[in-house]
Scaffold this motif. Sequence first.
Motif, PDB file in Angstrom:
ATOM      1  N   ARG A 121       0.664  -1.037  -0.052  1.00 57.35           N
ATOM      2  CA  ARG A 121      -0.165  -0.042   0.029  1.00 57.35           C
ATOM      3  C   ARG A 121       0.940   1.300  -0.006  1.00 57.35           C
ATOM      4  O   ARG A 121       0.777   2.148  -1.266  1.00 57.35           O
ATOM      5  CB  ARG A 121      -0.999  -0.090   1.264  1.00 57.35           C
ATOM      6  N   ARG A 122       1.637   1.602   0.983  1.00 59.63           N
ATOM      7  CA  ARG A 122       2.423   2.743   1.230  1.00 59.63           C
ATOM      8  C   ARG A 122       3.382   2.662   0.262  1.00 59.63           C
ATOM      9  O   ARG A 122       3.585   3.896  -0.453  1.00 59.63           O
ATOM     10  CB  ARG A 122       2.962   2.840   2.587  1.00 59.63           C
ATOM     11  N   ASN A 123       4.128   1.632   0.051  1.00 58.45           N
ATOM     12  CA  ASN A 123       5.071   1.533  -1.010  1.00 58.45           C
ATOM     13  C   ASN A 123       4.904   0.425  -2.011  1.00 58.45           C
ATOM     14  O   ASN A 123       5.155  -0.685  -1.610  1.00 58.45           O
ATOM     15  CB  ASN A 123       6.549   1.289  -0.295  1.00 58.45           C
ATOM     16  N   VAL A 124       4.438   0.435  -3.342  1.00 59.01           N
ATOM     17  CA  VAL A 124       3.959  -0.332  -3.992  1.00 59.01           C
ATOM     18  C   VAL A 124       5.062  -1.200  -4.739  1.00 59.01           C
ATOM     19  O   VAL A 124       5.970  -0.526  -5.271  1.00 59.01           O
ATOM     20  CB  VAL A 124       2.899  -0.003  -4.806  1.00 59.01           C
ATOM     21  N   THR A 125       4.829  -2.456  -4.895  1.00 61.21           N
ATOM     22  CA  THR A 125       5.659  -3.336  -5.411  1.00 61.21           C
ATOM     23  C   THR A 125       4.902  -3.847  -6.807  1.00 61.21           C
ATOM     24  O   THR A 125       3.697  -4.212  -6.709  1.00 61.21           O
ATOM     25  CB  THR A 125       6.158  -4.655  -4.812  1.00 61.21           C
ATOM     26  N   THR A 126       5.548  -3.763  -7.768  1.00 64.07           N
ATOM     27  CA  THR A 126       4.581  -4.091  -9.102  1.00 64.07           C
ATOM     28  C   THR A 126       5.266  -5.183  -9.871  1.00 64.07           C
ATOM     29  O   THR A 126       6.630  -5.278 -10.042  1.00 64.07           O
ATOM     30  CB  THR A 126       4.601  -2.693 -10.106  1.00 64.07           C
ATOM     31  N   ILE A 127       4.543  -6.156 -10.380  1.00 66.27           N
ATOM     32  CA  ILE A 127       4.990  -7.445 -11.018  1.00 66.27           C
ATOM     33  C   ILE A 127       4.443  -7.269 -12.503  1.00 66.27           C
ATOM     34  O   ILE A 127       3.389  -7.148 -12.591  1.00 66.27           O
ATOM     35  CB  ILE A 127       4.644  -8.623 -10.242  1.00 66.27           C
ATOM     36  N   PHE A 128       5.361  -7.484 -13.512  1.00 69.44           N
ATOM     37  CA  PHE A 128       4.762  -7.661 -14.818  1.00 69.44           C
ATOM     38  C   PHE A 128       5.136  -9.105 -15.351  1.00 69.44           C
ATOM     39  O   PHE A 128       6.452  -9.518 -15.340  1.00 69.44           O
ATOM     40  CB  PHE A 128       5.435  -6.733 -15.590  1.00 69.44           C
ATOM     41  N   MET A 129       4.225  -9.926 -15.772  1.00 71.95           N
ATOM     42  CA  MET A 129       4.244 -10.964 -16.566  1.00 71.95           C
ATOM     43  C   MET A 129       4.735 -10.950 -17.997  1.00 71.95           C
ATOM     44  O   MET A 129       4.103  -9.651 -18.561  1.00 71.95           O
ATOM     45  CB  MET A 129       3.118 -11.887 -16.585  1.00 71.95           C
ATOM     46  N   ILE A 130       5.734 -11.484 -18.385  1.00 72.04           N
ATOM     47  CA  ILE A 130       6.207 -11.073 -19.881  1.00 72.04           C
ATOM     48  C   ILE A 130       6.128 -12.328 -20.812  1.00 72.04           C
ATOM     49  O   ILE A 130       6.528 -13.312 -20.406  1.00 72.04           O
ATOM     50  CB  ILE A 130       7.921 -10.636 -19.725  1.00 72.04           C
ATOM     51  N   LYS A 131       5.515 -12.100 -21.852  1.00 73.74           N
ATOM     52  CA  LYS A 131       5.705 -13.452 -22.928  1.00 73.74           C
ATOM     53  C   LYS A 131       6.822 -13.256 -23.656  1.00 73.74           C
ATOM     54  O   LYS A 131       7.426 -14.506 -23.583  1.00 73.74           O
ATOM     55  CB  LYS A 131       4.435 -13.051 -24.043  1.00 73.74           C
ATOM     56  N   ASP A 132       7.515 -12.447 -24.105  1.00 75.27           N
ATOM     57  CA  ASP A 132       8.920 -12.577 -24.958  1.00 75.27           C
ATOM     58  C   ASP A 132       9.789 -11.555 -23.999  1.00 75.27           C
ATOM     59  O   ASP A 132       9.861 -10.459 -24.239  1.00 75.27           O
ATOM     60  CB  ASP A 132       8.812 -11.912 -26.393  1.00 75.27           C
ATOM     61  N   PRO A 133      10.652 -12.327 -23.312  1.00 76.58           N
ATOM     62  CA  PRO A 133      11.617 -11.301 -22.439  1.00 76.58           C
ATOM     63  C   PRO A 133      12.749 -10.555 -23.300  1.00 76.58           C
ATOM     64  O   PRO A 133      13.231  -9.674 -22.962  1.00 76.58           O
ATOM     65  CB  PRO A 133      12.595 -12.472 -21.556  1.00 76.58           C
ATOM     66  N   LYS A 134      13.069 -11.065 -24.484  1.00 72.21           N
ATOM     67  CA  LYS A 134      13.862 -10.415 -25.365  1.00 72.21           C
ATOM     68  C   LYS A 134      13.410  -8.990 -25.903  1.00 72.21           C
ATOM     69  O   LYS A 134      13.854  -8.081 -25.751  1.00 72.21           O
ATOM     70  CB  LYS A 134      14.298 -11.158 -26.635  1.00 72.21           C
ATOM     71  N   VAL A 135      11.895  -9.121 -26.214  1.00 74.10           N
ATOM     72  CA  VAL A 135      11.382  -8.095 -26.829  1.00 74.10           C
ATOM     73  C   VAL A 135      11.199  -7.077 -25.309  1.00 74.10           C
ATOM     74  O   VAL A 135      11.359  -5.601 -25.467  1.00 74.10           O
ATOM     75  CB  VAL A 135       9.895  -8.281 -27.045  1.00 74.10           C
TER      76      VAL A 135
END
Length: 219
Positions: A121-135
């Motif tokens: 909440r106070r300090n947000v951590t964001t996660i992104f799922m990636i299909k093509d890591p090279k892109v």
Amino acid sequence: MSSRTVTRAAAGATALAALLTLTACGGDDDAVGSGIAAIGGLEGGNGNSGDGGNAKKGNGLGFKGLPKAGSMAEAARIVNGYTKCDRISSTKSDSSTSGSDPDAKYDSKTYSVTERGYCGRRNVTTIFMIKDPKVFQAAFRAEVEKDHADGKNGDVNSGPIIGQDFAVGSESSDAMAALLAPGSGMLLLNCHPGFNPPSGFRKEPSLVKGCVLTDYYKD
């Protein structure tokens, strides 16, 4: 995107680095570990790479040595082992942002991001799922190079922390350092041309030329 997430973004990349909330707004209780720079010696990696002998040697796996999640739930479990992320959500809490969604433009093939998750909440951590890591890595490099050409050098020691199929950023410097703790297997993607970590930290090839994987981070 909020001014909070733009401040001191990786290599001054005011787009992608802000997206990944890679700026530190101070320490918080969410982080399991703390500190500015993570200590070297993580598992994985393929040893020295153009670093003048400064980088620690890994086990020869390089990018393939990074953890692979397969789902947002598993990525959150990996992250939660090092900084608090026990409640993952597809949207930010009202207290963490205002106005329109600054991350929406990255749900596209440009960055190969397929899903976003937020915890804290106070300090947000964001996660992104990636299909093509090279892109993804190529898009991040392009952002850094554009800002560098425009004279916006930003923080040369920051960037997204990555696994094989996910990327993580946090508004907490403590959380960022904790994610690079020995044994996490994750490494930071640095595409800044002036990056030169202290001796003993890793600096290994990423999937795209001009970027490296490292266990060094400094806010």
